[in-house]
Design a protein around this motif. Structure first.
Motif, short mmCIF file in Angstrom:
data_model
loop_
_atom_site.label_atom_id
_atom_site.label_comp_id
_atom_site.label_asym_id
_atom_site.label_seq_id
_atom_site.Cartn_x
_atom_site.Cartn_y
_atom_site.Cartn_z
N GLY A 146 3.89 15.66 -1.31
CA GLY A 146 3.12 15.87 -2.11
C GLY A 146 3.17 15.21 -3.43
N ARG A 147 4.11 14.56 -3.70
CA ARG A 147 4.45 14.36 -5.09
C ARG A 147 4.24 12.56 -4.59
N LEU A 148 4.23 12.69 -3.49
CA LEU A 148 3.83 10.99 -3.78
C LEU A 148 2.23 10.63 -3.29
N SER A 149 1.61 11.95 -2.71
CA SER A 149 -0.23 11.59 -2.50
C SER A 149 -0.72 13.24 -2.67
N PRO A 150 -2.12 12.83 -3.63
CA PRO A 150 -2.60 14.19 -3.29
C PRO A 150 -3.13 13.89 -2.36
N LEU A 151 -2.94 13.01 -0.95
CA LEU A 151 -3.73 13.21 0.16
C LEU A 151 -2.49 13.47 1.64
N VAL A 152 -2.35 14.84 1.45
CA VAL A 152 -1.69 15.47 2.78
C VAL A 152 -1.65 15.57 3.50
N GLU A 153 -1.25 15.49 4.89
CA GLU A 153 -1.89 16.27 6.43
C GLU A 153 -1.11 16.99 7.49
N PRO A 154 -0.19 18.12 6.32
CA PRO A 154 0.93 19.07 7.53
C PRO A 154 0.02 18.97 8.86
N LEU A 155 0.49 18.58 9.50
CA LEU A 155 0.40 18.84 11.39
C LEU A 155 1.38 20.42 12.13
N SER A 156 2.63 20.66 10.88
CA SER A 156 2.83 21.92 11.77
C SER A 156 3.60 21.79 10.33
N LEU A 157 5.26 22.95 10.81
CA LEU A 157 6.17 23.20 9.10
C LEU A 157 6.59 22.00 9.26
N GLY B 257 -0.81 5.98 -5.54
CA GLY B 257 -0.66 4.66 -5.46
C GLY B 257 0.64 4.20 -6.02
N VAL B 258 1.61 4.71 -4.72
CA VAL B 258 3.03 4.44 -4.85
C VAL B 258 3.27 3.25 -3.97
N ALA B 259 1.82 2.82 -3.11
CA ALA B 259 2.29 1.96 -2.11
C ALA B 259 1.34 0.74 -2.14
N ASP B 260 1.51 -0.42 -1.91
CA ASP B 260 0.40 -1.44 -1.61
C ASP B 260 0.40 -2.04 -0.81
N ASP B 261 1.40 -2.37 0.36
CA ASP B 261 2.39 -3.58 0.68
C ASP B 261 3.11 -3.33 1.81
N SER B 262 3.91 -3.93 1.97
CA SER B 262 5.26 -3.36 3.38
C SER B 262 5.90 -3.42 2.82
N ALA B 263 6.29 -3.81 2.24
CA ALA B 263 7.07 -3.90 1.01
C ALA B 263 7.86 -2.32 0.20
N SER B 264 6.23 -2.20 -0.69
CA SER B 264 6.14 -0.58 -1.68
C SER B 264 6.34 0.11 -0.33
N ALA B 265 6.20 0.18 0.87
CA ALA B 265 5.82 1.23 1.55
C ALA B 265 7.22 1.66 2.21
N ARG B 266 8.13 0.58 2.65
CA ARG B 266 9.20 0.90 3.22
C ARG B 266 9.93 1.06 1.90
N LEU B 267 10.12 1.03 0.86
CA LEU B 267 10.59 1.20 0.22
C LEU B 267 10.80 3.11 -0.45
N VAL B 268 9.67 3.57 -0.12
CA VAL B 268 9.03 4.63 -0.62
C VAL B 268 9.46 5.55 0.97
N GLY B 269 9.07 4.77 1.98
CA GLY B 269 9.65 5.63 3.04
C GLY B 269 12.07 6.14 3.16
N GLU B 270 12.21 4.34 2.68
CA GLU B 270 13.40 4.59 3.00
C GLU B 270 14.04 5.50 2.03
N GLN B 271 13.69 5.95 0.70
CA GLN B 271 13.67 6.95 -0.46
C GLN B 271 13.62 8.30 -0.25
N LEU B 272 12.34 8.61 0.96
CA LEU B 272 12.41 9.40 1.00
C LEU B 272 12.52 10.29 1.99
N ARG B 273 13.41 9.38 2.34
CA ARG B 273 14.62 9.99 3.91
C ARG B 273 15.74 10.23 3.52
#
Length: 513
Positions: A93-104, A115-131
């Motif tokens: 939820g800190r990444l986006s107001p649009l979070v769609e849970p599918l399960s726990l 507003g945290v990513a708009d291209d491949s580089a920024s998307a990858r960085l967010v994904g790595e930080q999230l993990r």
């Protein structure tokens, strides 16, 4: 389809089993299976160590035990899983107001909307930080998929497992999908997959080459057209913040078939009460009550009754389920029962108070009928007793019992777990606390004893001790958090604390806890 891979799909790795391994140091690196432990239980999740032995989710527990006899078999601890899930969903939820849970343990995130990513580089960085932040906050690993659509993001996370990240660059979708099995596409289950296989279509490229007309001919207009678009990598479904549930239901599978009609009705009423509780917890009401009965021969019957309006009244749902049961033949035994409510709404109708009154009147009438039936049974028993008084002197044993009667001296009909209060039924995996030894978990129980391993998520593997099941110093306990010290992530994702900013491999070298 988006021009940038800004849809993220997170899937926690072997979530239940990994949580158990993180909570129980002695199980780390060992096969762990979580699910129903009864004769008819099924596997909910297996650790990767157990999966290598052939165990997988939805497998009958008896089969899993044959494949992995030395694995740890544990009951689920949903309080723990929900707690960890809440932490993960808060991070998303800190990444986006649009979070769609599918399960726990699974959710889509629209990174562009946040507003945290708009291209491949920024998307990858967010994904790595999230993990990284998930690992630090919860102690568990998750796999991340990034793509321009939900379908491809989910496929990417599946390909990245375990503990990896895969980004699908826009424009490479068809090339990536082409060699994959048709079963990887949404909506292609075992039946559809078999139908396509008989038509000579086993991989996604076959679907793309077949053309829309051929798929429509095989599968129908809606399904065929949708599948053809997905085979080419097209999916324009948006990330939806709230998924609207269509129904609420509960069901139980019984270790031994139920033959007693009164017991079946009691179980239906109990399930109805649980169903209504879930309905109320969700702040919903429903109009249609559904009863599910799976019989001894695996045949499944479903019956439903639509009420005058939506309700969350337990009496109304219970009585509707009981009426539906009256129309079902349970001769031969029942192995599964379920009660559900569909046609959900956010309100209840005032006039359902009258419906509840009708249901209570029906319950009173049934109770009176049951009382009459019980009285008749007592009268019949008295008559049989009066007619058979001389049986007490039947030749045979010296004490007067019949020669072929079994000797039950010292035996008990009820299993040990049913003789104890519910809170003292020690199931494998449950948390306990001992007045002297502290926090631990149940390894097993039987013949009046319970074996406990005393350890905490942040300690080395602990010692094992055995107690009587009625030991006054041993009590059930709540699960401990998986990480001892709370992590301050209030500044994330704007700026990660130094403890969270280390490099993360996208190849999944790290091992699951």
């Amino acid at each position: 389809m988006r021009a940038a891979p800004t849809i993220l799909h997170l899937d926690m790795d072997a979530f239940y089993a990994s949580a158990e391994q993180a909570a129980k140091p002695s199980l780390r690196g060992k096969p762990v299976v979580v699910g129903g432990l009864g004769m008819r239980g099924v596997v909910a999740t297996a650790s990767y160590e157990a999966r290598r032995l052939g165990v997988h989710s939805a497998m009958p527990m008896a089969q899993a035990r044959r494949l992995a006899p030395n694995a740890a078999y544990l009951v689920p601890r949903f309080a723990l899983y929900r707690s960890v899930s809440d932490q993960v969903m808060e991070l998303l939820g800190r990444l986006s107001p649009l979070v769609e849970p599918l399960s726990l343990d699974e959710a889509f995130v629209d990174l562009e909307a946040g507003g945290v990513a708009d291209d491949s580089a920024s998307a990858r960085l967010v994904g790595e930080q999230l993990r990284t932040v998930i690992r630090t906050v919860t102690g568990l690993s998750g796999s991340v998929g990034l793509a321009g659509s939900k379908m491809l993001a989910k496929i990417a996370s599946e390909e990245a497992k375990p503990n990896g990240l895969l980004l699908i660059e826009p424009g490479t979708e068809r090339e990536l999908l082409a060699p994959m099995s048709v079963r990887i596409l949404p909506g292609v289950g075992p039946a559809t997959g078999d139908h396509l296989r008989r038509a000579g279509m086993t991989v996604v490229s076959h679907l793309a080459e077949a053309g829309e007309a051929e798929l429509v001919r095989l599968l129908g207009k809606a399904h065929g057209a949708a599948l053809h678009r997905m085979a080419q990598g097209y999916d324009d479904r948006p990330v939806v913040a709230e998924r609207d549930a269509k129904s609420v239901s509960v069901e139980d599978t019984f270790d031994v078939d139920l033959h007693d009609r009164a017991r079946v009705r009691t179980e239906v009423e109990r399930l109805a009460a649980r169903c209504v509780q879930r309905l109320r917890d969700a702040g919903r009401s429903g109009r249609t009550v559904v009863l599910k009965v799976r019989r001894y021969d695996f045949s499944t019957l479903t019956r439903s009754e639509t009420l005058r309006g939506p309700t969350d009244d337990p009496t109304v749902v219970r009585e509707a389920a009981a009426r539906l049961l009256e129309a079902v033949d349970t001769t031969g035994g029942v192995r599964l029962l379920g009660v559900g409510v569909t046609g959900l709404a956010d309100f209840t109708q005032e006039d359902l108070f009258a419906q509840a009154a009708d249901a209570r009147q029906a319950a009173d009438a049934r109770q009176a009928a049951d009382a009459r039936q019980a009285a008749d049974a007592r009268h019949a028993a008295d008559a049989r007793h009066a007619a058979g008084e001389s049986a007490a002197t039947t030749p045979g044993k010296p004490d007067g019992t019949a020669a072929d009667a079994p000797d039950t001296a010292g035996a008990t009909d009820a299993p040990e777990s049913e003789e104890q209060p519910a809170a003292r039924r020690w199931q494998a995996g449950r948390d306990v606390r001992h007045a002297v030894h502290g926090h631990g978990w149940v390894q097993g129980s039987g013949v009046g004893r319970v074996t406990v391993r005393f350890e905490e998520p942040w300690t080395p593997p602990g010692r094992v001790r055995t107690f009587g099941v009625d030991d006054p110093e041993l009590r059930p306990a709540d699960p401990l958090p998986l990480v001892r010290d709370a992590v301050d992530y209030s500044s994330w994702p704007a700026s990660l604390p130094k403890s969270l900013s280390g490099p993360v491999s996208a190849e999944g070298e790290e091992s699951s806890p």
